[in-house]
Each structure stands twice: as structure tokens, then as C-alpha cells.
Write a protein that holds these residues in place. Sequence first.
Motif, mmCIF file in Angstrom:
data_model
loop_
_atom_site.group_PDB
_atom_site.id
_atom_site.type_symbol
_atom_site.label_atom_id
_atom_site.label_comp_id
_atom_site.label_asym_id
_atom_site.label_seq_id
_atom_site.Cartn_x
_atom_site.Cartn_y
_atom_site.Cartn_z
ATOM 1 N N SER A 30 0.763 -1.165 -0.148
ATOM 2 C CA SER A 30 0.006 -0.183 0.022
ATOM 3 C C SER A 30 0.789 1.262 -0.089
ATOM 4 C CB SER A 30 -0.721 -0.171 1.382
ATOM 5 O OG SER A 30 -0.248 -0.057 2.311
ATOM 6 N N ASP A 31 1.940 1.207 0.721
ATOM 7 C CA ASP A 31 2.982 2.343 0.572
ATOM 8 C C ASP A 31 3.487 2.615 -0.608
ATOM 9 O OD1 ASP A 31 2.343 2.707 3.427
ATOM 10 O OD2 ASP A 31 4.060 2.268 4.185
ATOM 11 N N VAL A 32 3.903 1.326 -1.306
ATOM 12 C CA VAL A 32 4.499 1.238 -2.510
ATOM 13 C C VAL A 32 3.588 2.175 -3.438
ATOM 14 C CG1 VAL A 32 5.513 0.249 -4.482
ATOM 15 C CG2 VAL A 32 5.890 -0.457 -2.305
ATOM 16 N N ARG A 33 2.203 1.853 -3.584
ATOM 17 C CA ARG A 33 1.210 2.390 -4.274
ATOM 18 C C ARG A 33 1.163 4.068 -4.223
ATOM 19 N NH1 ARG A 33 -1.567 -2.562 -3.598
ATOM 20 N NH2 ARG A 33 -2.910 -1.436 -1.832
#
Length: 259
Positions: A30-33
Motif C-alpha cells: 500500500s505504501d509502494v502504491r
Amino acid sequence: MAPEAGASPSLVARSPYELRVALGKDVPESDVRTALATGDMGFLHSFTTGSTVDGPGVRVVAWTTGCQWRCLYCHNPDTWTMSNGIPVTVARATEHLRKYRHGLKSMGGGFTLSGGEALMQHRFAVKLLSAARGMGIHTALDTNGHYGDRLTDDDLTSIDLVLLDLKGFDAERHRRLTGMDNGATLAFARRLGQALKPIWVRYVLVPGLTDDPEDVGAVARFAGGLGSVERVDVLPFHQMGQFKWTQLGLNYALAGVAP
């Protein structure tokens, strides 16, 4: 190389050929997105300093991770996977770059963002290049151009020079070499030419692979017709990245090709 337990990986590599893996593996998906959408954080293989081959003058180069191309002669296959990179905020990357700004200006150099493919992280790329330009540092983007349509005309103003990697002109030959079509690359090149954005074309010459006279001639005619190409660098094939393919368990098809 992965850092020791509890150690923070250095942003500076001994060279761009240093093997680095799994440095961002603990970042939640989710942090990558979110990072890709906002550009507030990026994933970097490393910074290297003192380059004289990645744009004019002496330069600092940031190498991003993430690339969907699979060039047979790639010397940094560890940059294909985004999670191999160090998660770095724009603020941290900018502060790292800031300490070089006076030296870069005095040596007629600048900052080059390379990869991997930097435009896979296009929002981060634009923010970091804009920050560099805001410090009066000359900026260059090294790209295969496939994701050039992600950049708006306003985004292009943060880039002083595009180092455009043209792998070949014939579509089928290009797919065999990279695994990807070159239509988007050629379209981006034409757009840069129409905008009179300075371009340095880079072409890797591999014996038996990219030295076909007809295809080389087609690349030359295409580059010559763009209208804003300032320089063409024909880069010699080398085997300096072969060990990475071995370490990563990848099949390296060019082991028998002489540099």
C-alpha cells in the motif's frame, strides 16, 4: 548487497555495478502504491558521484529501481525489481544532492536521474528533478522513453537534457532485444524533437546483436530527423554486469560475446 541487520543502507554506492537487492522488501504494498501516485517517496538503487559519461561535465547520478524492459545486455538487472531499491523521500534525496550543488556548478556538471527506468516512478522523478533545478543544478533524465507519455509538457520543463536510449529501430529486432515494443519510445522522441528539448541519443553496440548496418542506419536517420539531437553516444558493449545475472540466478545469453 543487502545491509547487515539493523544497519541503514548507504545512499552512495562504490559504483553503479554494485549488486543491491531487497533493500525495500519491508515496505508495504500500500505504501509502494502511494509513493508511485504521489512521488513523495521513491526507490533508489544508489547515488554515484564523479560520472563524466551521463551528461555534460562531472555529475551526480541517482539510479532508480523498477524496469519492465529485459534488455539482453543489461548490466544492472538488480534494478529491474523496485523492492530492491532503498525507499527514499524526496526531501532526503534533495538534501543528499544539495551538498554537491556548488561543486557541480563549478565543474559545469549536474544531476542525472537514471535507472532501471526512472519514468516508472515518474512523479518522484519530476519532483526530484524539479528540486535539483530549483538549486540551480543542470538536470538530465536517462530514459528508454517508453513511459514518456506520463510526463506533461510542464513536467518537461524540469529537465534540461534527455539522454534517450535508442536500442534499435526495427520493431521485431527491438522486441527480441528488450522484450518490449519501441513505438512509445519513438513517439516520445518525436515529441521531444517538436518541443526542441535537447537530446543526447545513446546506442549500445553489441557484436552480432545491434551492429546490423541497416538497423544502425535507420536509427541514425531517425535521430538526425528529430531536430534537437545535440550528440550521439555509441556505447561499447561490456561484461561488467555479467556477475549480477549469475548472482540473481538469471540466464545470461551474451556470456560468449566479446566486449
